[in-house]
Design an enzyme around this catalytic site. Sequence first.
Site, PDB file in Angstrom:
ATOM      1  N   LYS A 252      97.881  -5.766  85.553  1.00 50.33           N
ATOM      2  CA  LYS A 252      98.955  -4.829  85.877  1.00 50.33           C
ATOM      3  C   LYS A 252      98.692  -4.133  87.218  1.00 50.33           C
ATOM      4  O   LYS A 252      99.611  -3.689  87.889  1.00 50.33           O
ATOM      5  CB  LYS A 252      99.041  -3.800  84.750  1.00 50.33           C
ATOM      6  CG  LYS A 252     100.178  -2.825  84.874  1.00 50.33           C
ATOM      7  CD  LYS A 252     100.239  -1.943  83.647  1.00 50.33           C
ATOM      8  CE  LYS A 252     101.331  -0.912  83.753  1.00 50.33           C
ATOM      9  NZ  LYS A 252     101.420  -0.088  82.560  1.00 50.33           N
ATOM     10  N   ASP A 375     100.426  10.740  80.914  1.00 50.20           N
ATOM     11  CA  ASP A 375     100.126   9.373  80.471  1.00 50.20           C
ATOM     12  C   ASP A 375      98.843   8.877  81.132  1.00 50.20           C
ATOM     13  O   ASP A 375      98.835   8.502  82.305  1.00 50.20           O
ATOM     14  CB  ASP A 375     101.322   8.471  80.838  1.00 50.20           C
ATOM     15  CG  ASP A 375     101.126   7.027  80.383  1.00 50.20           C
ATOM     16  OD1 ASP A 375     100.033   6.697  79.907  1.00 50.20           O
ATOM     17  OD2 ASP A 375     102.077   6.238  80.515  1.00 50.20           O
TER      18      ASP A 375
END
Length: 712
Positions: A252, A375
């Site tokens: 990612k 997050d």
Amino acid sequence: MKRQHTRVGVSIQVRVSSLDVDEFVKHFATNISRGGIFIQCIEPKPKGTVLLFEIQLKGGRVAIRGKGEVIWTRSRSEDEPSTKPPGMGVKFLALDKFSKAVVKRILEIKAGKDTIKAQPRPSVGSIPPQGKPDEEPVAMNFDIEVAPAEESEEEELDDIQVDVSVDDFLESAEEDPPVGTSSSPVIGIDLGTTNSCAAVVIDGKPRIIPSHRGYNTTPSVVAYSEEGKLLVGHEAKAQMELNPINTIYGSKRLIGRHYSSPAVQQVKDRFHYKIVNGPNHEAYVEIRGQMLDLKKVSAFILKEFKELAEEMLRQEVNRAVISVPAYYNENQRQAVREAGNLAGLAVDRIVNEPTAAALAYGYKQGLEKRILVYDLGGGTFDASLLDLYEDVFEVISTGGDSFLGGVDFDNQLIDHVLNEFCQEIGQVPELNRVAMQRLRNAVEHAKCELSEKESTTVHVPFFVKVADQPRDLKIDLNRETQEMLVAPLVERSMQVVEAVLEKAKEQAAKPDDVILVGGQTRMPLVRRHLVQKFKKEPQKGVHPDEAVAIGAALLGNALGKIDNVLLIDVLAVSIGYGLPGGGFRPVLMAGNTLPSSVTFVIRTEQDQQKSLDLLVFQGDSDRVLNNEYLGTVTISEISPSPKGKVQLKVTFNLDREGLLEVASVEHQTEIENTTTMVMKHDEAAIREILRIPGDEHATEQIGIPPKQKPAV
Ligand code: AMP
């Protein structure tokens, strides 16, 4: 898909009382083997009969469908009616793809790999592999219907072949982008750095799509085994210690990035697999001599979820909403969309992770609140402030650090543990990749344990050889030491939070609730920092690993419906173009609400100039070398004129997903030019085109906010 048109004589429909596939797998695993199935019936068909069979669950959903051949039979014994049920052993000749997945699952359970245990019945036995039954199969309590012998034609059944090789998949991945069908459910996928998670809405409620092993998340790991077999998720992670150079993790961080981007260069030597300069100067990986597009790596993971969803729902799934970090640049978003397509999914929407988490928290709750989504995942951190009112989810400000996550916490601990170990043995041992990977796993395990208890031991048996003797690594670690080591990382995240709040200051920024997302937020130190800052406990109702997937699934389900939700997002990082000398002119500014469109005017620089290149970048620096190169827009078919005569009105249009489109028209004539955007230049070419002095180098890492100055 191979199509066969074999004539078959008999169709059989079998009804079982199980409500869903899981229950079916639990109860009937023993009746099924790789080779075939035992079907209990009073009057078995004669040996050699080729039949089409369908096993239906209660409610009519199909669990297994295929073609088979009766290879042995047992009639009811008049003498001993109770012992062995009559029936027939049917060898599989072909199965449809959902059925193959069910059989694969059953085989995994039988091999003891799965968490769901098959429930053996009395007198257990099954058809042995390859359909040569010589043991007694257990009776299935089937309610069977044998259709009248009739000529039926088989369609859309593949040969039984459960494993997929990389080559098979890559071949099939070259097809055109899929078209989502309206009958397909939309699955929500959180494509994470470390783990990924998917969910789907069933009867109005979001449900997690469990992995083959029954977990709610699947490791974002893809590997190519020694035998050339493609492994995805748990299987790939399980062999990572032994096969580190052929195991891709953390992709990612790389997908959609230019090879020369410092973000890629920074991890290039840290990751165990080979990262190479691919076509169009994109970052690719090289596995077993094969260049692999990172979009395909993500596609393997996405395809896993597509198949899991199909198995769970017993229907084709070809639509998805996929989440990405809020600060993902345009190329990264585009790359994820393409990865979805390669996996056979039409991507209905790319959604920002914090927005998805906010949906999981507040969807249809009628809330009027301001929330902060914090997050902290395996590799990245972001913080976003959102306003929720009625069905509107509006991002007020957002910021992040694409190089701050659990793996950085692990790195701090690895350094500490290695230091202690070196002191203990009085030397610095040579460590190969396998040893390092084993240490990394042990440290990560210890880190997670320290979220629950005060102390633990990092233990790696036979870690290295010292004086030709194998030596274990055994280092005690307590929570206090751990917290001291990682405190600067948590502080870095809090600086991003500060900057996000600062940005929204004029709007009375204080959040009503703090939502925690990402596995690393389980660390007590993270929570303490947030409690100290906001004087209240973070929300407990949102699951840190599942919130994003659930939000994406809720959005997918709502899209196109009357009670759809309205998402208002902002551009996280400015987009602009390079100026001669290496300066950066931002066009679309960070914080702009999406969609966003800006038109500006440029002039030709040469006589009779027919085409013009604009080098597009995304970043916060006023020097392009510090920003991420998105690609080169070539404006062609310019009307020939003397230098400076033609004025081009160039429009940068960013859609609500953050995808960029560039258009150009000639100011005087309104003639439209042709524009294409390709990542076609490497760093040397960028320097040459923009005439950047040779002694200038990137001072900040591209895409990585500087440590002391969080990007907002
Ligand atoms: P995610 O990308 O959200 O799956 O987060 C993965 C990261 O969370 C990894 O670095 C894990 O080590 C970390 N993590 C998972 N569980 C815990 C835990 N209980 N305590 C601390 N970190 C954890």
